[in-house]
Design a protein around this motif. Structure first.
Motif, PDB file in Angstrom:
ATOM      1  N   PRO A   1       0.800  -1.231   0.000  1.00  0.00           N
ATOM      2  CA  PRO A   1       0.000   0.000   0.000  1.00  0.00           C
ATOM      3  C   PRO A   1       0.834   1.282   0.000  1.00  0.00           C
ATOM      4  N   GLU A   2       2.093   1.198   0.409  1.00  0.00           N
ATOM      5  CA  GLU A   2       2.943   2.393   0.397  1.00  0.00           C
ATOM      6  C   GLU A   2       3.400   2.762  -1.013  1.00  0.00           C
TER       7      GLU A   2
ATOM      8  N   ASP B   1       5.816   3.389  -9.344  1.00  0.00           N
ATOM      9  CA  ASP B   1       6.206   2.434  -8.303  1.00  0.00           C
ATOM     10  C   ASP B   1       6.162   1.004  -8.843  1.00  0.00           C
ATOM     11  N   ILE B   2       5.097   0.686  -9.561  1.00  0.00           N
ATOM     12  CA  ILE B   2       4.942  -0.664 -10.109  1.00  0.00           C
ATOM     13  C   ILE B   2       6.062  -0.959 -11.099  1.00  0.00           C
TER      14      ILE B   2
ATOM     15  N   HIS C   1      10.031  -4.091 -12.088  1.00  0.00           N
ATOM     16  CA  HIS C   1      10.861  -4.116 -13.298  1.00  0.00           C
ATOM     17  C   HIS C   1      10.029  -4.517 -14.517  1.00  0.00           C
ATOM     18  N   LEU C   2       8.891  -3.849 -14.670  1.00  0.00           N
ATOM     19  CA  LEU C   2       7.994  -4.106 -15.786  1.00  0.00           C
ATOM     20  C   LEU C   2       8.060  -2.939 -16.769  1.00  0.00           C
ATOM     21  N   ALA C   3       7.665  -3.193 -17.997  1.00  0.00           N
ATOM     22  CA  ALA C   3       7.661  -2.152 -19.021  1.00  0.00           C
ATOM     23  C   ALA C   3       6.584  -1.114 -18.708  1.00  0.00           C
TER      24      ALA C   3
ATOM     25  N   LYS D   1       0.402  16.597 -10.132  1.00  0.00           N
ATOM     26  CA  LYS D   1       1.123  15.848 -11.156  1.00  0.00           C
ATOM     27  C   LYS D   1       1.008  14.334 -10.981  1.00  0.00           C
ATOM     28  N   THR D   2       1.203  13.860  -9.780  1.00  0.00           N
ATOM     29  CA  THR D   2       1.279  12.424  -9.545  1.00  0.00           C
ATOM     30  C   THR D   2      -0.111  11.812  -9.432  1.00  0.00           C
TER      31      THR D   2
END
Length: 147
Positions: A44-45, A51-52, A57-59, A86-87
């Motif tokens: 959850p943080e 972050d994902i 380490h995904l595209a 922005k985020t």
């Protein structure tokens, strides 16, 4: 010579996928979409697409498409925090609850299969060592990016 685990890590990934197949079919999801849901539920943080991408380490393009699909299906929502326009943050909806529950059970089963016959101390030592390997990989990748 590398330990067999690293040589056979594709097999571990294949096993993970096989365990998830019934859930994916039942909920008409891709593995990436299930991974996004479980990442958000278990961490959850970390609640942004960035972050994902960074932690898993995904595209970036694949994560973006997965998030769009999950949002369109009502499984997650996007929002901005006050003071930071922005985020874009992500939050799972209640509709994702059954997927999270089933997915966590599959992850538990996967862990049991991988670590069958390991004592708690064996697991602790292994996790410590594998975390060190991951840190070395991250450091080497960061060095390569700087060069």
């Amino acid at each position: 010579m590398l330990p067999a685990f690293f040589v056979r890590s594709r097999g571990a990934g294949k096993l993970y996928g096989l365990l998830f197949t019934p859930l994916l079919e039942r909920h008409t999801l891709t593995q990436l979409e299930a991974d996004i849901i479980l990442f958000l539920a278990n961490n959850p943080e970390y609640d942004t697409a960035r972050d994902i991408v960074e932690k898993r380490h995904l595209a970036k393009s694949h994560v973006s498409v997965g998030i769009d699909t999950l949002a369109d299906r009502g499984l997650l929502t996007r929002f901005r925090l006050e003071g930071n326009r922005k985020t874009i943050h992500l939050r799972l909806t209640e509709k994702a609850g059954p997927i999270v529950e089933e997915g966590r059970e599959i992850q538990r089963q996967y862990g049991e299969l991988l670590f069958a016959g390991f004592s708690k101390e064996d697991r602790r030592r292994l996790f410590t060592l594998l975390n060190r390997v991951a840190e070395n990989v991250d450091a080497a990748l960061a060095e390569e990016e700087r060069n």
